[in-house]
Scaffold this motif. Structure first.
Motif, short mmCIF file in Angstrom:
data_model
loop_
_atom_site.label_atom_id
_atom_site.label_comp_id
_atom_site.label_asym_id
_atom_site.label_seq_id
_atom_site.Cartn_x
_atom_site.Cartn_y
_atom_site.Cartn_z
N SER A 3 -40.79 -120.58 41.51
CA SER A 3 -41.21 -120.72 42.91
C SER A 3 -41.17 -122.17 43.40
CB SER A 3 -42.61 -120.16 43.08
OG SER A 3 -43.54 -120.89 42.30
N LEU A 4 -41.11 -123.13 42.50
CA LEU A 4 -41.13 -124.54 42.89
C LEU A 4 -39.73 -125.11 43.17
CD1 LEU A 4 -43.81 -125.91 40.38
CD2 LEU A 4 -44.11 -125.14 42.75
N PHE A 5 -38.70 -124.30 42.99
CA PHE A 5 -37.33 -124.76 43.17
C PHE A 5 -36.70 -124.06 44.36
CE2 PHE A 5 -36.61 -127.63 39.66
CZ PHE A 5 -37.73 -127.41 38.91
N THR A 6 -36.07 -124.89 45.21
CA THR A 6 -35.59 -124.41 46.50
C THR A 6 -34.12 -124.01 46.48
OG1 THR A 6 -37.15 -125.92 47.56
CG2 THR A 6 -35.35 -125.07 48.93
N TYR A 7 -33.32 -124.76 45.75
CA TYR A 7 -31.86 -124.56 45.77
C TYR A 7 -31.40 -124.04 44.42
CZ TYR A 7 -32.64 -127.70 49.70
OH TYR A 7 -33.11 -128.28 50.85
N TRP A 8 -30.49 -123.07 44.46
CA TRP A 8 -30.03 -122.40 43.25
C TRP A 8 -28.52 -122.25 43.23
CZ3 TRP A 8 -33.40 -120.82 39.39
CH2 TRP A 8 -34.77 -120.91 39.70
N ARG A 11 -35.84 -138.73 45.47
CA ARG A 11 -36.77 -138.20 44.48
C ARG A 11 -36.40 -136.74 44.27
NH1 ARG A 11 -42.31 -139.77 44.25
NH2 ARG A 11 -42.85 -137.61 44.79
N TYR A 12 -36.30 -136.32 43.02
CA TYR A 12 -35.91 -134.93 42.78
C TYR A 12 -36.27 -134.49 41.38
CZ TYR A 12 -31.97 -137.07 40.32
OH TYR A 12 -31.20 -137.82 39.46
N GLU A 13 -36.29 -133.21 41.21
CA GLU A 13 -36.29 -132.57 39.90
C GLU A 13 -35.16 -131.54 39.91
OE1 GLU A 13 -40.96 -132.82 38.49
OE2 GLU A 13 -40.26 -131.03 39.56
N MET A 14 -34.38 -131.55 38.87
CA MET A 14 -33.33 -130.56 38.66
C MET A 14 -33.66 -129.82 37.38
SD MET A 14 -30.84 -131.14 41.01
CE MET A 14 -30.46 -132.44 42.18
N ALA A 15 -33.26 -128.56 37.31
CA ALA A 15 -33.66 -127.76 36.15
C ALA A 15 -32.63 -126.69 35.84
CB ALA A 15 -35.01 -127.12 36.42
N TRP A 16 -32.74 -126.20 34.63
CA TRP A 16 -32.00 -125.02 34.20
C TRP A 16 -33.01 -123.89 33.97
CZ3 TRP A 16 -26.84 -124.55 34.25
CH2 TRP A 16 -26.06 -125.72 34.26
N MET A 33 -28.08 -115.03 31.87
CA MET A 33 -27.43 -115.75 32.95
C MET A 33 -28.21 -117.05 33.12
SD MET A 33 -24.91 -115.47 35.14
CE MET A 33 -24.62 -113.77 35.63
N TYR A 34 -27.48 -118.17 33.14
CA TYR A 34 -28.12 -119.48 33.27
C TYR A 34 -27.87 -120.03 34.67
CZ TYR A 34 -29.26 -119.68 28.33
OH TYR A 34 -29.81 -119.43 27.09
N TYR A 35 -28.95 -120.52 35.28
CA TYR A 35 -28.90 -121.03 36.64
C TYR A 35 -29.37 -122.48 36.67
CZ TYR A 35 -28.96 -116.04 37.84
OH TYR A 35 -28.68 -114.70 37.95
N CYS A 36 -28.72 -123.30 37.48
CA CYS A 36 -29.28 -124.62 37.75
C CYS A 36 -30.00 -124.56 39.10
CB CYS A 36 -28.23 -125.72 37.73
SG CYS A 36 -26.97 -125.61 38.99
N ALA A 37 -30.98 -125.44 39.26
CA ALA A 37 -31.82 -125.42 40.44
C ALA A 37 -32.27 -126.82 40.78
CB ALA A 37 -33.03 -124.52 40.21
N ALA A 38 -32.55 -127.03 42.06
CA ALA A 38 -33.07 -128.31 42.54
C ALA A 38 -34.30 -128.05 43.39
CB ALA A 38 -32.01 -129.04 43.36
N ASN A 39 -35.26 -128.97 43.30
CA ASN A 39 -36.49 -128.73 44.07
C ASN A 39 -36.47 -129.49 45.39
OD1 ASN A 39 -37.18 -131.36 43.47
ND2 ASN A 39 -39.20 -130.85 42.69
N ASP A 40 -37.60 -129.55 46.04
CA ASP A 40 -37.69 -130.10 47.39
C ASP A 40 -38.02 -131.59 47.42
OD1 ASP A 40 -41.08 -128.83 48.06
OD2 ASP A 40 -40.24 -130.07 46.44
N GLY A 41 -38.04 -132.25 46.26
CA GLY A 41 -38.30 -133.68 46.21
C GLY A 41 -39.66 -134.05 45.67
#
Length: 124
Positions: free
Chosen positions: A109-114, A31-36, A92-100
Motif C-alpha cells: 500500500s505504500l508504493f504508488t507506481y508499479w 527522495r525515493y524508495e524503490m522496491a521489488w 511474478m516479480y514486480y518493481c515499484a516506486a513510492n511517493d517520495g
C-alpha cells in the motif's frame, strides 16, 4: 508519466541465479524508495527488497543472504540479483516506486507506481 519496465525473468533450476532489471522513466522525486515485490501462485504480493536514494537497503528475511537489491542511478535502473534460487521463489516479480516519503517498510500500500512484472520459475 512514470513507467517501470522489468526484465530478466526466466526458468532456472534450484540453486541457479537470475538478475532482474527495472528501468524507471518519468520519476522526478529526488527522495525515493524503490522496491521489488513478488506474488506466487495463490499467494498475496509480498515485499522482497527495498532501496532508497541514499543506497540504504532492506531485504525480507526470506531472501536475506541470497538476494541483493542495487541501483544504477545513471541508467535509472533498479536490479535484483537472485542467487541460490529455491522452488518457493517462483513468482511474478514486480518493481515499484513510492511517493517520495522514506518509510523503509515493504508494504504494497505504500508504493504508488508499479511495473507489469516478470515471471521467475524455479524447478527442483
Amino acid at each position: 508519466l512514470v513507467q517501470l519496465v522489468e526484465s530478466g525473468g526466466g526458468s532456472v533450476q534450484a540453486g541457479g541465479s537470475l538478475r532482474l532489471s527495472c528501468v524507471v522513466s518519468g520519476y522526478t522525486n529526488s527522495r525515493y524508495e524503490m522496491a521489488w515485490f513478488r506474488q506466487g501462485p495463490g499467494k498475496e504480493r509480498e515485499g522482497v527488497a527495498l532501496i532508497n536514494m541514499s543506497d540504504h537497503k532492506k531485504h525480507a528475511d526470506s531472501v536475506r543472504g541470497r538476494f541483493t537489491i542495487s541501483q544504477d542511478t545513471a541508467k535509472n535502473t533498479l536490479y535484483l540479483q537472485m542467487n541460490n534460487l529455491k522452488p518457493e521463489d517462483t513468482a511474478m516479480y514486480y518493481c515499484a516506486a513510492n511517493d517520495g516519503e522514506l518509510r523503509a517498510r515493504l508494504e504494497v500500500s505504500l508504493f504508488t507506481y508499479w511495473g507489469q512484472g516478470t515471471q521467475v520459475t524455479v524447478s527442483s
